[in-house]
Structure formats: structure tokens, C-alpha cells
Write a protein that holds these residues in place. Structure first.
Motif, PDB file in Angstrom:
ATOM      1  N   GLN A  96       0.617  -1.176   0.000  1.00 20.76           N
ATOM      2  CA  GLN A  96       0.118  -0.171   0.041  1.00 20.76           C
ATOM      3  C   GLN A  96       0.811   1.069   0.043  1.00 20.76           C
ATOM      4  O   GLN A  96       0.592   2.212  -0.758  1.00 20.76           O
ATOM      5  CB  GLN A  96      -0.941   0.024   1.308  1.00 20.76           C
ATOM      6  CG  GLN A  96      -2.021  -1.075   0.925  1.00 20.76           C
ATOM      7  CD  GLN A  96      -2.951  -1.351   2.157  1.00 20.76           C
ATOM      8  OE1 GLN A  96      -2.422  -1.035   3.401  1.00 20.76           O
ATOM      9  NE2 GLN A  96      -4.009  -1.483   2.056  1.00 20.76           N
ATOM     10  N   ILE A  97       1.893   0.938   0.679  1.00 22.95           N
ATOM     11  CA  ILE A  97       2.833   2.443   0.634  1.00 22.95           C
ATOM     12  C   ILE A  97       3.574   2.591  -0.648  1.00 22.95           C
ATOM     13  O   ILE A  97       3.609   3.748  -1.350  1.00 22.95           O
ATOM     14  CB  ILE A  97       3.952   2.363   1.802  1.00 22.95           C
ATOM     15  CG1 ILE A  97       3.327   2.562   3.276  1.00 22.95           C
ATOM     16  CG2 ILE A  97       5.142   3.458   1.517  1.00 22.95           C
ATOM     17  CD1 ILE A  97       4.216   1.836   4.280  1.00 22.95           C
ATOM     18  N   ALA A  98       3.899   1.446  -1.113  1.00 26.61           N
ATOM     19  CA  ALA A  98       4.621   1.533  -2.590  1.00 26.61           C
ATOM     20  C   ALA A  98       3.666   2.157  -3.746  1.00 26.61           C
ATOM     21  O   ALA A  98       3.974   2.792  -4.580  1.00 26.61           O
ATOM     22  CB  ALA A  98       5.126   0.225  -3.004  1.00 26.61           C
ATOM     23  N   TRP A  99       2.315   1.663  -3.382  1.00 32.04           N
ATOM     24  CA  TRP A  99       0.990   1.956  -4.386  1.00 32.04           C
ATOM     25  C   TRP A  99       1.051   3.383  -4.531  1.00 32.04           C
ATOM     26  O   TRP A  99       0.680   4.149  -5.439  1.00 32.04           O
ATOM     27  CB  TRP A  99      -0.041   1.243  -4.253  1.00 32.04           C
ATOM     28  CG  TRP A  99      -1.271   1.466  -4.396  1.00 32.04           C
ATOM     29  CD1 TRP A  99      -1.701   2.480  -5.315  1.00 32.04           C
ATOM     30  CD2 TRP A  99      -2.543   1.366  -3.685  1.00 32.04           C
ATOM     31  NE1 TRP A  99      -3.127   2.363  -5.138  1.00 32.04           N
ATOM     32  CE2 TRP A  99      -3.641   1.613  -4.244  1.00 32.04           C
ATOM     33  CE3 TRP A  99      -2.695   0.189  -2.577  1.00 32.04           C
ATOM     34  CZ2 TRP A  99      -5.018   1.488  -3.958  1.00 32.04           C
ATOM     35  CZ3 TRP A  99      -4.030   0.030  -2.472  1.00 32.04           C
ATOM     36  CH2 TRP A  99      -5.052   0.635  -2.840  1.00 32.04           C
ATOM     37  N   ILE A 100       1.462   4.173  -3.350  1.00 31.90           N
ATOM     38  CA  ILE A 100       1.042   5.687  -3.270  1.00 31.90           C
ATOM     39  C   ILE A 100       1.879   6.336  -4.250  1.00 31.90           C
ATOM     40  O   ILE A 100       1.567   7.328  -5.034  1.00 31.90           O
ATOM     41  CB  ILE A 100       1.248   6.170  -1.794  1.00 31.90           C
ATOM     42  CG1 ILE A 100       0.349   5.675  -0.883  1.00 31.90           C
ATOM     43  CG2 ILE A 100       1.325   7.796  -1.916  1.00 31.90           C
ATOM     44  CD1 ILE A 100       0.746   5.885   0.520  1.00 31.90           C
ATOM     45  N   THR A 101       3.227   6.100  -4.604  1.00 24.77           N
ATOM     46  CA  THR A 101       3.905   6.672  -5.669  1.00 24.77           C
ATOM     47  C   THR A 101       3.970   6.092  -6.901  1.00 24.77           C
ATOM     48  O   THR A 101       4.795   6.498  -7.777  1.00 24.77           O
ATOM     49  CB  THR A 101       5.444   6.758  -4.963  1.00 24.77           C
ATOM     50  OG1 THR A 101       6.160   5.503  -4.746  1.00 24.77           O
ATOM     51  CG2 THR A 101       5.433   7.651  -3.834  1.00 24.77           C
ATOM     52  N   GLU A 156       3.335   4.448 -10.489  1.00 20.55           N
ATOM     53  CA  GLU A 156       2.380   4.888 -11.765  1.00 20.55           C
ATOM     54  C   GLU A 156       2.205   3.783 -12.740  1.00 20.55           C
ATOM     55  O   GLU A 156       2.888   2.728 -12.842  1.00 20.55           O
ATOM     56  CB  GLU A 156       2.994   5.986 -12.331  1.00 20.55           C
ATOM     57  CG  GLU A 156       3.274   7.443 -11.667  1.00 20.55           C
ATOM     58  CD  GLU A 156       4.039   8.281 -12.264  1.00 20.55           C
ATOM     59  OE1 GLU A 156       4.567   8.201 -13.565  1.00 20.55           O
ATOM     60  OE2 GLU A 156       4.419   9.456 -11.618  1.00 20.55           O
ATOM     61  N   GLY A 157       1.210   3.788 -13.758  1.00 24.83           N
ATOM     62  CA  GLY A 157       1.133   3.105 -14.721  1.00 24.83           C
ATOM     63  C   GLY A 157       0.807   1.420 -14.496  1.00 24.83           C
ATOM     64  O   GLY A 157      -0.101   1.255 -13.620  1.00 24.83           O
ATOM     65  N   ASP A 158       1.461   0.734 -15.131  1.00 20.65           N
ATOM     66  CA  ASP A 158       1.133  -0.606 -14.907  1.00 20.65           C
ATOM     67  C   ASP A 158       1.471  -0.954 -13.280  1.00 20.65           C
ATOM     68  O   ASP A 158       1.089  -1.958 -12.914  1.00 20.65           O
ATOM     69  CB  ASP A 158       2.057  -1.507 -15.981  1.00 20.65           C
ATOM     70  CG  ASP A 158       1.393  -1.558 -17.330  1.00 20.65           C
ATOM     71  OD1 ASP A 158       0.504  -1.063 -17.534  1.00 20.65           O
ATOM     72  OD2 ASP A 158       2.386  -2.123 -18.066  1.00 20.65           O
ATOM     73  N   THR A 213      -1.289  -0.570 -11.223  1.00 21.63           N
ATOM     74  CA  THR A 213      -2.200  -1.584 -11.337  1.00 21.63           C
ATOM     75  C   THR A 213      -1.927  -2.720 -10.796  1.00 21.63           C
ATOM     76  O   THR A 213      -2.789  -3.588  -9.846  1.00 21.63           O
ATOM     77  CB  THR A 213      -2.578  -1.706 -12.848  1.00 21.63           C
ATOM     78  OG1 THR A 213      -2.840  -0.617 -13.485  1.00 21.63           O
ATOM     79  CG2 THR A 213      -3.670  -3.008 -12.995  1.00 21.63           C
ATOM     80  N   ARG A 214      -0.653  -3.302 -10.744  1.00 22.89           N
ATOM     81  CA  ARG A 214      -0.108  -4.601 -10.186  1.00 22.89           C
ATOM     82  C   ARG A 214      -0.246  -4.417  -8.719  1.00 22.89           C
ATOM     83  O   ARG A 214      -0.644  -5.067  -7.905  1.00 22.89           O
ATOM     84  CB  ARG A 214       1.572  -4.799 -10.702  1.00 22.89           C
ATOM     85  CG  ARG A 214       1.295  -5.439 -12.058  1.00 22.89           C
ATOM     86  CD  ARG A 214       2.675  -6.045 -12.219  1.00 22.89           C
ATOM     87  NE  ARG A 214       3.862  -5.149 -12.068  1.00 22.89           N
ATOM     88  CZ  ARG A 214       4.290  -4.259 -13.083  1.00 22.89           C
ATOM     89  NH1 ARG A 214       3.746  -4.134 -14.243  1.00 22.89           N
ATOM     90  NH2 ARG A 214       5.391  -3.428 -12.694  1.00 22.89           N
ATOM     91  N   LEU A 215       0.342  -3.119  -8.202  1.00 28.69           N
ATOM     92  CA  LEU A 215       0.231  -3.033  -6.752  1.00 28.69           C
ATOM     93  C   LEU A 215      -1.029  -3.043  -5.969  1.00 28.69           C
ATOM     94  O   LEU A 215      -1.480  -3.699  -4.778  1.00 28.69           O
ATOM     95  CB  LEU A 215       1.181  -1.887  -6.363  1.00 28.69           C
ATOM     96  CG  LEU A 215       2.567  -1.925  -6.647  1.00 28.69           C
ATOM     97  CD1 LEU A 215       3.432  -0.526  -6.178  1.00 28.69           C
ATOM     98  CD2 LEU A 215       3.057  -3.195  -5.496  1.00 28.69           C
ATOM     99  N   GLN A 216      -2.115  -2.342  -7.098  1.00 33.78           N
ATOM    100  CA  GLN A 216      -3.481  -2.385  -6.198  1.00 33.78           C
ATOM    101  C   GLN A 216      -4.052  -3.780  -6.314  1.00 33.78           C
ATOM    102  O   GLN A 216      -4.715  -4.011  -5.376  1.00 33.78           O
ATOM    103  CB  GLN A 216      -4.269  -1.409  -7.403  1.00 33.78           C
ATOM    104  CG  GLN A 216      -4.137   0.070  -7.023  1.00 33.78           C
ATOM    105  CD  GLN A 216      -4.747   0.771  -8.169  1.00 33.78           C
ATOM    106  OE1 GLN A 216      -4.983   0.292  -9.497  1.00 33.78           O
ATOM    107  NE2 GLN A 216      -5.229   1.998  -7.646  1.00 33.78           N
TER     108      GLN A 216
END
Length: 86
Positions: free
Chosen positions: A47-52, A54-56, A59-62
């Protein structure tokens, strides 16, 4: 457990059987605490990495965060699920 049914609709944790529910419930046992903690920390890091992201990568992190959250929720509700399956 089948994740896809006719029409590519995801069933996921809504379709677990008794054996899977029992396994999820065992994740609450003392010997499984390290694994449960690891999964929780992995979700938080994702969730922390997802904040910064972008792009693909976003989507993968979400997607990863969603699956981990659903897994942790299934562990948390496993006792109720077992009761429903009896």
C-alpha cells in the motif's frame, strides 16, 4: 477452489469450502503468527509503494494489495464462515 467460473467472474474467497475455511482458521494459531505478520506487513508495504507508483506498476500493486487484504479478511472471518458451513 476455482477462481473463475463461466463468464470469467471471480469467485475468490466467497466460494470456499469447509476444508479451506478450517485452514484459514488455523492461520490464527500461535505457530502461524509469523506468517500472518509477514502477510500483513507485505500488504502494508504494498500500500505504501502503491502511493508513488504509476502506470502498470500501480495496477499490479493495487491488485496485490486487494488480494492480500481479501486473504487477511478471510482469516479474520474464518470462524463465522465455519459456522455457516456447518
Amino acid at each position: 477452489m476455482h477462481f473463475y467460473e463461466k463468464g470469467n467472474i471471480v469467485k475468490g474467497f466467497n466460494s470456499i469450502d469447509r476444508l479451506v475455511a478450517e485452514s484459514l482458521h488455523r492461520m490464527k494459531s500461535p505457530e502461524m503468527v509469523p506468517l500472518h505478520r509477514f502477510i500483513t506487513e507485505l500488504m502494508q508495504e504494498t500500500q505504501i509503494a502503491w502511493i508513488t507508483a504509476e502506470g502498470d506498476k500501480l495496477t499490479r500493486l493495487q491488485g496485490r494489495a486487494g488480494v492480500l487484504k481479501e486473504f487477511l479478511d478471510a482469516i479474520d472471518t474464518s470462524a463465522q464462515t465455519l459456522e455457516k458451513l456447518r
